[in-house]
Design a protein around this motif. Structure first.
Motif, PDB file in Angstrom:
ATOM      1  N   LYS A 284      -1.781  -3.401  38.905  1.00  0.00           N
ATOM      2  CA  LYS A 284      -3.071  -3.574  38.248  1.00  0.00           C
ATOM      3  C   LYS A 284      -3.038  -4.809  37.366  1.00  0.00           C
ATOM      4  O   LYS A 284      -1.990  -5.188  36.851  1.00  0.00           O
ATOM      5  N   VAL A 285      -4.222  -5.397  37.205  1.00  0.00           N
ATOM      6  CA  VAL A 285      -4.377  -6.550  36.321  1.00  0.00           C
ATOM      7  C   VAL A 285      -5.604  -6.295  35.455  1.00  0.00           C
ATOM      8  O   VAL A 285      -6.690  -6.005  35.974  1.00  0.00           O
ATOM      9  N   TYR A 286      -5.411  -6.355  34.153  1.00  0.00           N
ATOM     10  CA  TYR A 286      -6.509  -6.112  33.205  1.00  0.00           C
ATOM     11  C   TYR A 286      -6.813  -7.391  32.441  1.00  0.00           C
ATOM     12  O   TYR A 286      -5.904  -8.117  32.043  1.00  0.00           O
ATOM     13  N   ASP A 287      -8.112  -7.640  32.231  1.00  0.00           N
ATOM     14  CA  ASP A 287      -8.554  -8.772  31.422  1.00  0.00           C
ATOM     15  C   ASP A 287      -8.643  -8.297  29.975  1.00  0.00           C
ATOM     16  O   ASP A 287      -9.489  -7.484  29.625  1.00  0.00           O
ATOM     17  N   LEU A 288      -7.754  -8.815  29.129  1.00  0.00           N
ATOM     18  CA  LEU A 288      -7.701  -8.371  27.738  1.00  0.00           C
ATOM     19  C   LEU A 288      -8.794  -8.994  26.875  1.00  0.00           C
ATOM     20  O   LEU A 288      -9.000  -8.557  25.742  1.00  0.00           O
ATOM     21  N   SER A 289      -9.488  -9.985  27.409  1.00  0.00           N
ATOM     22  CA  SER A 289     -10.551 -10.609  26.624  1.00  0.00           C
ATOM     23  C   SER A 289     -11.870  -9.826  26.727  1.00  0.00           C
ATOM     24  O   SER A 289     -12.744  -9.993  25.891  1.00  0.00           O
ATOM     25  N   LYS A 290     -11.991  -8.981  27.743  1.00  0.00           N
ATOM     26  CA  LYS A 290     -13.197  -8.168  27.905  1.00  0.00           C
ATOM     27  C   LYS A 290     -12.892  -6.741  27.442  1.00  0.00           C
ATOM     28  O   LYS A 290     -12.285  -5.959  28.164  1.00  0.00           O
ATOM     29  N   ILE A 291     -13.329  -6.433  26.234  1.00  0.00           N
ATOM     30  CA  ILE A 291     -13.017  -5.140  25.620  1.00  0.00           C
ATOM     31  C   ILE A 291     -14.268  -4.268  25.606  1.00  0.00           C
ATOM     32  O   ILE A 291     -15.347  -4.701  25.219  1.00  0.00           O
ATOM     33  N   ASN A 292     -14.104  -3.031  26.034  1.00  0.00           N
ATOM     34  CA  ASN A 292     -15.170  -2.034  25.931  1.00  0.00           C
ATOM     35  C   ASN A 292     -14.904  -1.258  24.640  1.00  0.00           C
ATOM     36  O   ASN A 292     -14.093  -0.347  24.600  1.00  0.00           O
ATOM     37  N   LYS A 293     -15.623  -1.611  23.576  1.00  0.00           N
ATOM     38  CA  LYS A 293     -15.356  -1.048  22.251  1.00  0.00           C
ATOM     39  C   LYS A 293     -15.780   0.412  22.125  1.00  0.00           C
ATOM     40  O   LYS A 293     -15.407   1.079  21.163  1.00  0.00           O
ATOM     41  N   ASP A 294     -16.527   0.925  23.103  1.00  0.00           N
ATOM     42  CA  ASP A 294     -16.939   2.325  23.067  1.00  0.00           C
ATOM     43  C   ASP A 294     -15.803   3.265  23.458  1.00  0.00           C
ATOM     44  O   ASP A 294     -15.856   4.459  23.164  1.00  0.00           O
ATOM     45  N   GLU A 295     -14.812   2.740  24.109  1.00  0.00           N
ATOM     46  CA  GLU A 295     -13.678   3.548  24.557  1.00  0.00           C
ATOM     47  C   GLU A 295     -12.570   3.514  23.508  1.00  0.00           C
ATOM     48  O   GLU A 295     -12.383   2.513  22.820  1.00  0.00           O
ATOM     49  N   PRO A 296     -11.790   4.601  23.386  1.00  0.00           N
ATOM     50  CA  PRO A 296     -10.659   4.597  22.444  1.00  0.00           C
ATOM     51  C   PRO A 296      -9.570   3.620  22.912  1.00  0.00           C
ATOM     52  O   PRO A 296      -9.505   3.239  24.080  1.00  0.00           O
ATOM     53  N   ILE A 297      -8.713   3.237  21.993  1.00  0.00           N
ATOM     54  CA  ILE A 297      -7.664   2.258  22.267  1.00  0.00           C
ATOM     55  C   ILE A 297      -6.728   2.734  23.375  1.00  0.00           C
ATOM     56  O   ILE A 297      -6.289   1.950  24.216  1.00  0.00           O
ATOM     57  N   GLU A 298      -6.432   4.013  23.441  1.00  0.00           N
ATOM     58  CA  GLU A 298      -5.492   4.552  24.420  1.00  0.00           C
ATOM     59  C   GLU A 298      -6.082   4.669  25.824  1.00  0.00           C
ATOM     60  O   GLU A 298      -5.372   4.862  26.789  1.00  0.00           O
TER      61      GLU A 298
END
Length: 161
Positions: free
Chosen positions: A58-72
């Motif tokens: 998997k590859v995740y883009d760390l610059s696109k954050i969904n702030k509605d979801e918890p950090i974990e």
């Protein structure tokens, strides 16, 4: 390139699967930031730690954050669909590149080929094969050059003189 988190599956030894298609051989996953100094150092030492193959899971883009979801949560960052660039970088580590042979190594290869040809019985020669033997015994066991004077009965030969 963007700030990407890459999840790699590392395989140790030969990869084998069970009847259900699940991996049986030793493996583990590692998440690391692409392009960071840790990434470079990690990839540099993969083979020395016994890793035989790597898959990009998997590859995740760390610059696109969904702030509605918890950090974990796994849904906090968006998963990137284009993994081919990262897979190319990882697969390049396990490619075997052929180096040009030195003159000494070329000579050794040539000699080994000659030995193999001799052992197989096929010797390549440029000389023509002789059709008639010169001196010595012919196929019938008779000395060449003396076939005209042969007499099967030597007693008659001496009586006739």
């Amino acid at each position: 390139m963007k700030n990407l988190s890459v999840t790699l599956r590392l395989f140790y030894g030969e990869v084998s699967y069970d009847k259900d298609g699940k991996v049986k051989s030793k493996n583990e996953t590692v998440s690391i930031t692409f392009g960071s100094p840790e990434w470079d150092n990690f990839l540099k030492h993969l083979k020395s730690h016994g890793v035989t193959s790597v898959e990009v899971e998997k590859v995740y883009d760390l610059s696109k954050i969904n702030k509605d979801e918890p950090i974990e949560s796994l849904k906090r960052y968006t998963e990137v669909e284009y993994k081919s660039e990262i897979e190319a970088v990882v697969n390049k580590l396990f490619e075997v590149s052929e180096k040009p042979l030195t003159p000494e190594q070329l000579e050794i290869v040539k000699l080994k080929e000659q030995i193999a040809a001799l052992a197989a019985g096929g010797v390549k020669t440029t000389a023509k094969k002789e059709t008639e033997p010169k001196n010595g015994l012919s196929k019938g066991g008779v000395k060449t050059g003396e076939s005209e004077n042969l007499n099967p009965d030597p007693v008659k030969d001496e009586e006739g003189k």
